[in-house]
Design a protein around this motif. Structure first.
Motif, short mmCIF file in Angstrom:
data_model
loop_
_atom_site.label_atom_id
_atom_site.label_comp_id
_atom_site.label_asym_id
_atom_site.label_seq_id
_atom_site.Cartn_x
_atom_site.Cartn_y
_atom_site.Cartn_z
N UNK A 12 38.85 36.42 66.09
CA UNK A 12 39.06 37.82 66.40
C UNK A 12 40.45 38.18 65.90
N UNK A 13 40.50 39.24 65.15
CA UNK A 13 41.75 39.65 64.54
C UNK A 13 42.43 40.68 65.41
N UNK A 14 43.69 40.47 65.65
CA UNK A 14 44.44 41.46 66.39
C UNK A 14 45.53 42.01 65.50
N UNK A 15 46.02 43.14 65.86
CA UNK A 15 46.99 43.82 65.02
C UNK A 15 48.40 43.34 65.29
N UNK A 16 49.26 43.64 64.36
CA UNK A 16 50.66 43.30 64.51
C UNK A 16 51.35 44.34 65.39
N UNK A 17 52.62 44.11 65.72
CA UNK A 17 53.36 45.03 66.57
C UNK A 17 53.31 46.44 65.99
N UNK A 18 53.17 47.42 66.87
CA UNK A 18 53.10 48.81 66.43
C UNK A 18 51.68 49.31 66.27
N UNK A 19 50.74 48.43 66.27
CA UNK A 19 49.35 48.85 66.12
C UNK A 19 48.78 49.15 67.49
N UNK A 20 48.20 50.32 67.63
CA UNK A 20 47.70 50.73 68.94
C UNK A 20 46.31 50.20 69.21
N UNK A 135 35.57 39.45 54.84
CA UNK A 135 35.73 40.46 55.87
C UNK A 135 37.11 41.11 55.78
N UNK A 136 37.14 42.42 55.91
CA UNK A 136 38.37 43.18 55.83
C UNK A 136 38.79 43.68 57.22
N UNK A 137 39.98 44.23 57.31
CA UNK A 137 40.54 44.68 58.57
C UNK A 137 40.80 46.18 58.53
N UNK A 138 40.50 46.87 59.63
CA UNK A 138 40.81 48.28 59.78
C UNK A 138 41.49 48.45 61.13
N UNK A 139 42.61 49.16 61.16
CA UNK A 139 43.35 49.33 62.42
C UNK A 139 43.79 50.78 62.57
N UNK A 140 43.72 51.30 63.80
CA UNK A 140 44.25 52.61 64.13
C UNK A 140 45.67 52.39 64.63
N UNK A 141 46.64 52.94 63.91
CA UNK A 141 48.05 52.76 64.23
C UNK A 141 48.47 53.73 65.33
N UNK A 142 49.59 53.44 65.98
CA UNK A 142 50.07 54.28 67.08
C UNK A 142 50.47 55.67 66.60
N UNK A 143 50.74 55.86 65.30
CA UNK A 143 51.08 57.18 64.78
C UNK A 143 49.85 58.00 64.41
N UNK A 144 48.66 57.46 64.67
CA UNK A 144 47.42 58.17 64.39
C UNK A 144 46.87 57.94 63.00
N UNK A 145 47.48 57.07 62.23
CA UNK A 145 46.96 56.76 60.90
C UNK A 145 46.04 55.55 60.99
N UNK A 146 45.20 55.40 59.99
CA UNK A 146 44.31 54.24 59.92
C UNK A 146 44.77 53.39 58.74
N UNK A 147 44.97 52.11 59.02
CA UNK A 147 45.42 51.16 58.00
C UNK A 147 44.27 50.20 57.72
N UNK A 159 47.83 45.76 52.54
CA UNK A 159 47.78 46.71 53.65
C UNK A 159 48.05 48.11 53.11
N UNK A 160 47.21 49.07 53.46
CA UNK A 160 47.41 50.43 52.98
C UNK A 160 46.79 51.44 53.93
N UNK A 161 47.42 52.62 54.04
CA UNK A 161 46.87 53.68 54.88
C UNK A 161 45.69 54.31 54.18
N UNK A 162 44.62 54.53 54.95
CA UNK A 162 43.44 55.14 54.35
C UNK A 162 43.14 56.51 54.94
N UNK A 163 43.77 56.85 56.08
CA UNK A 163 43.55 58.16 56.69
C UNK A 163 44.67 58.43 57.69
#
Length: 176
Positions: A12-20, A135-147, A159-163
Motif C-alpha cells: 500500500x502506497x502512502x504519500x510523502x509529507x504534505x500530501x493530504x 502501477x502508477x500513483x495518484x495523490x490529492x495534495x493539501x493545496x487541492x492539486x492532484x499529483x 512526479x507531476x501535477x495533473x489537475x
C-alpha cells in the motif's frame, strides 16, 4: 488503517509529507507467465516493426504475429475476427494467454526481449495509468492539486501535477 501483510504480497502506497490524501494503489504479485507492455513492445518491434495492425498475407497477424488458429484457440474472437483488427491492448491480453499456455518460445523474437524473464502484468488491476504495465500513483495534495507519478516497478518517478482546483480543505488522518 493497518497495512496488508507482506505474505499477502501487497504494497500500500502512502504519500510523502504534505500530501493530504492518497489513492492507495495495490501492487499484486505478477503471475508466473506475464510480461510488461514495454516487453511486448520489444517483441512487436522484432516481429512486425511495431506495426500492431499489420497483415502481410503470411498467415500471421498484428504486432505480435499471431496465427489465426492460435488467436481463436486462446479466445481472440472475443475481440476481433483477426489479430490485426484488435487493439494493441487486446492483442497483448491474448498474447498473455498464449505465453501462459505455450511459453515464450511461441515467438521467434522472444530471445533478447526479456519475454521469458519479465514477470510484470501488462495491465495491472486498472492501476496502470500510463500503459507501461506498472502501477502508477495518484495523490490529492493539501493545496487541492492532484499529483501523479509513474510506477517504475520499484517505486515512482516523474512526479507531476495533473489537475488543480479541488479545494484545500481536505484533511486526512495519517496513514499507518
Amino acid at each position: 488503517m493497518a497495512l496488508p501483510s507482506r505474505s499477502a504480497r501487497r504494497l500500500t502506497l502512502t504519500a510523502t509529507a504534505g500530501t493530504a490524501l492518497v489513492c492507495a494503489l495495490g501492487l499484486a504479485s505478477a503471475p508466473a507467465n506475464a510480461a510488461s507492455v514495454e516487453t511486448w513492445d520489444k517483441v512487436a518491434q522484432c516481429e512486425s516493426t511495431g506495426n500492431w495492425q499489420i497483415d502481410t498475407g503470411n498467415g500471421y497477424y498484428g504486432g505480435l504475429q499471431i496465427s489465426l488458429a492460435t488467436w481463436n484457440a486462446f479466445g481472440g474472437q472475443a475481440y476481433a475476427a483477426y489479430p490485426h483488427q484488435a487493439t494493441k491492448k487486446q492483442q497483448i491480453l491474448i498474447a498473455e494467454k498464449i505465453l501462459a499456455g505455450q511459453g515464450a518460445g511461441a515467438w521467434g523474437c522472444a530471445p533478447g526481449t526479456g519475454l521469458s524473464t519479465d514477470k510484470a502484468k501488462p495491465y495491472p488491476d486498472g492501476n496502470d495509468l500510463t500503459g507501461d504495465g506498472k502501477a502508477d500513483l495518484v495523490a490529492l495534495e493539501s493545496d487541492g492539486s492532484i499529483t501523479a507519478a509513474d510506477g517504475t516497478g520499484n517505486g515512482f518517478s516523474n512526479y507531476h501535477k495533473i489537475a488543480t482546483g479541488f479545494g484545500a480543505h481536505v484533511n486526512a488522518d495519517r496513514l499507518n
